[in-house]
Design a protein around this motif. Structure first.
Motif, mmCIF file in Angstrom:
data_model
loop_
_atom_site.group_PDB
_atom_site.id
_atom_site.type_symbol
_atom_site.label_atom_id
_atom_site.label_comp_id
_atom_site.label_asym_id
_atom_site.label_seq_id
_atom_site.Cartn_x
_atom_site.Cartn_y
_atom_site.Cartn_z
ATOM 1 N N ILE A 1 4.390 0.955 -9.022
ATOM 2 C CA ILE A 1 3.123 0.254 -8.822
ATOM 3 C C ILE A 1 3.269 -1.213 -9.208
ATOM 4 N N ALA A 2 3.937 -1.475 -10.323
ATOM 5 C CA ALA A 2 4.145 -2.860 -10.767
ATOM 6 C C ALA A 2 5.007 -3.635 -9.775
ATOM 7 N N VAL A 3 6.062 -3.007 -9.277
ATOM 8 C CA VAL A 3 6.936 -3.675 -8.312
ATOM 9 C C VAL A 3 6.165 -4.002 -7.043
ATOM 10 N N SER A 4 5.370 -3.059 -6.560
ATOM 11 C CA SER A 4 4.632 -3.312 -5.322
ATOM 12 C C SER A 4 3.528 -4.346 -5.510
ATOM 13 N N THR A 5 3.133 -4.593 -6.749
ATOM 14 C CA THR A 5 2.117 -5.599 -7.001
ATOM 15 C C THR A 5 2.709 -6.990 -7.198
ATOM 16 N N PHE A 6 3.830 -7.092 -7.918
ATOM 17 C CA PHE A 6 4.329 -8.395 -8.338
ATOM 18 C C PHE A 6 5.499 -8.948 -7.543
ATOM 19 N N VAL A 7 6.160 -8.148 -6.722
ATOM 20 C CA VAL A 7 7.278 -8.641 -5.922
ATOM 21 C C VAL A 7 6.737 -9.076 -4.569
ATOM 22 N N TRP B 1 12.776 -6.955 -0.833
ATOM 23 C CA TRP B 1 13.088 -6.685 -2.237
ATOM 24 C C TRP B 1 12.167 -5.617 -2.820
ATOM 25 N N MET B 2 10.919 -5.615 -2.388
ATOM 26 C CA MET B 2 9.984 -4.594 -2.846
ATOM 27 C C MET B 2 10.483 -3.210 -2.438
ATOM 28 N N SER B 3 10.910 -3.084 -1.197
ATOM 29 C CA SER B 3 11.393 -1.799 -0.708
ATOM 30 C C SER B 3 12.690 -1.390 -1.393
ATOM 31 N N VAL B 4 13.599 -2.336 -1.561
ATOM 32 C CA VAL B 4 14.879 -2.040 -2.221
ATOM 33 C C VAL B 4 14.643 -1.581 -3.663
ATOM 34 N N LEU B 5 13.791 -2.278 -4.383
ATOM 35 C CA LEU B 5 13.526 -1.906 -5.771
ATOM 36 C C LEU B 5 12.827 -0.557 -5.884
ATOM 37 N N CYS B 6 11.895 -0.279 -4.996
ATOM 38 C CA CYS B 6 11.198 1.009 -5.049
ATOM 39 C C CYS B 6 12.137 2.161 -4.695
ATOM 40 N N VAL B 7 12.994 1.963 -3.710
ATOM 41 C CA VAL B 7 13.971 3.004 -3.378
ATOM 42 C C VAL B 7 14.943 3.195 -4.538
ATOM 43 N N ALA B 8 15.334 2.105 -5.193
ATOM 44 C CA ALA B 8 16.220 2.204 -6.356
ATOM 45 C C ALA B 8 15.537 2.970 -7.495
ATOM 46 N N LEU B 9 14.246 2.722 -7.708
ATOM 47 C CA LEU B 9 13.518 3.463 -8.738
ATOM 48 C C LEU B 9 13.447 4.949 -8.399
ATOM 49 N N MET B 10 13.250 5.258 -7.126
ATOM 50 C CA MET B 10 13.224 6.661 -6.714
ATOM 51 C C MET B 10 14.588 7.313 -6.935
ATOM 52 N N ALA B 11 15.660 6.580 -6.642
ATOM 53 C CA ALA B 11 17.010 7.117 -6.841
ATOM 54 C C ALA B 11 17.294 7.320 -8.331
ATOM 55 N N LEU B 12 16.900 6.354 -9.154
ATOM 56 C CA LEU B 12 17.096 6.497 -10.586
ATOM 57 C C LEU B 12 16.307 7.685 -11.134
ATOM 58 N N LEU C 1 0.827 -1.207 0.000
ATOM 59 C CA LEU C 1 0.000 0.000 0.000
ATOM 60 C C LEU C 1 0.860 1.255 0.000
ATOM 61 N N ILE C 2 1.895 1.275 0.822
ATOM 62 C CA ILE C 2 2.758 2.449 0.907
ATOM 63 C C ILE C 2 3.479 2.698 -0.416
ATOM 64 N N TRP C 3 4.127 1.645 -0.962
ATOM 65 C CA TRP C 3 4.906 1.839 -2.191
ATOM 66 C C TRP C 3 4.022 2.105 -3.401
ATOM 67 N N SER C 4 2.868 1.470 -3.460
ATOM 68 C CA SER C 4 1.994 1.753 -4.600
ATOM 69 C C SER C 4 1.395 3.157 -4.495
ATOM 70 N N SER C 5 1.182 3.652 -3.283
ATOM 71 C CA SER C 5 0.703 5.030 -3.113
ATOM 72 C C SER C 5 1.758 6.036 -3.545
ATOM 73 N N VAL C 6 3.003 5.769 -3.207
ATOM 74 C CA VAL C 6 4.096 6.645 -3.661
ATOM 75 C C VAL C 6 4.190 6.598 -5.190
ATOM 76 N N GLY C 7 4.096 5.407 -5.755
ATOM 77 C CA GLY C 7 4.126 5.269 -7.211
ATOM 78 C C GLY C 7 2.967 5.979 -7.879
ATOM 79 N N PHE C 8 1.794 5.900 -7.273
ATOM 80 C CA PHE C 8 0.625 6.591 -7.813
ATOM 81 C C PHE C 8 0.839 8.102 -7.773
ATOM 82 N N GLY C 9 1.481 8.590 -6.713
ATOM 83 C CA GLY C 9 1.808 10.009 -6.627
ATOM 84 C C GLY C 9 2.758 10.438 -7.733
ATOM 85 N N TYR C 10 3.764 9.622 -8.003
ATOM 86 C CA TYR C 10 4.687 9.909 -9.100
ATOM 87 C C TYR C 10 3.928 9.928 -10.433
#
Length: 72
Positions: free
Chosen positions: A42-48, A53-64, A13-22
């Motif tokens: 949103i895809a990462v928070s749904t399928f991982v 790993w979900m948190s690491v990938l979402c933080v990596a996407l934010m950094a990228l 919920l947290i990561w998909s909400s951040v993704g939705f904001g982006y």
């Protein structure tokens, strides 16, 4: 995948909400990069299934996204 795990649901919920904001920000500003980053989060928070790993990938996407904005 354990969809009924409370920790997984909260992290998703947290990561998909951040993704939705982006994604919304990208749509309003006509920024394709923001929309792609949001959709990917949103895809990462749904399928991982693993919370770590979900948190690491979402933080990596934010950094990228942040470094991509600086490069442009």
């Amino acid at each position: 995948m354990n969809w009924l795990n409370e920790n997984f649901l909260l992290a998703s919920l947290i990561w998909s909400s951040v993704g939705f904001g982006y994604w919304i920000y990208g749509k309003k500003q006509a920024s394709l990069m923001s929309m792609i980053a949001g959709g990917a989060m949103i895809a990462v928070s749904t399928f991982v299934a693993n919370i770590l790993w979900m948190s690491v990938l979402c933080v990596a996407l934010m950094a990228l996204y942040a470094t991509g904005i600086r490069l442009v």
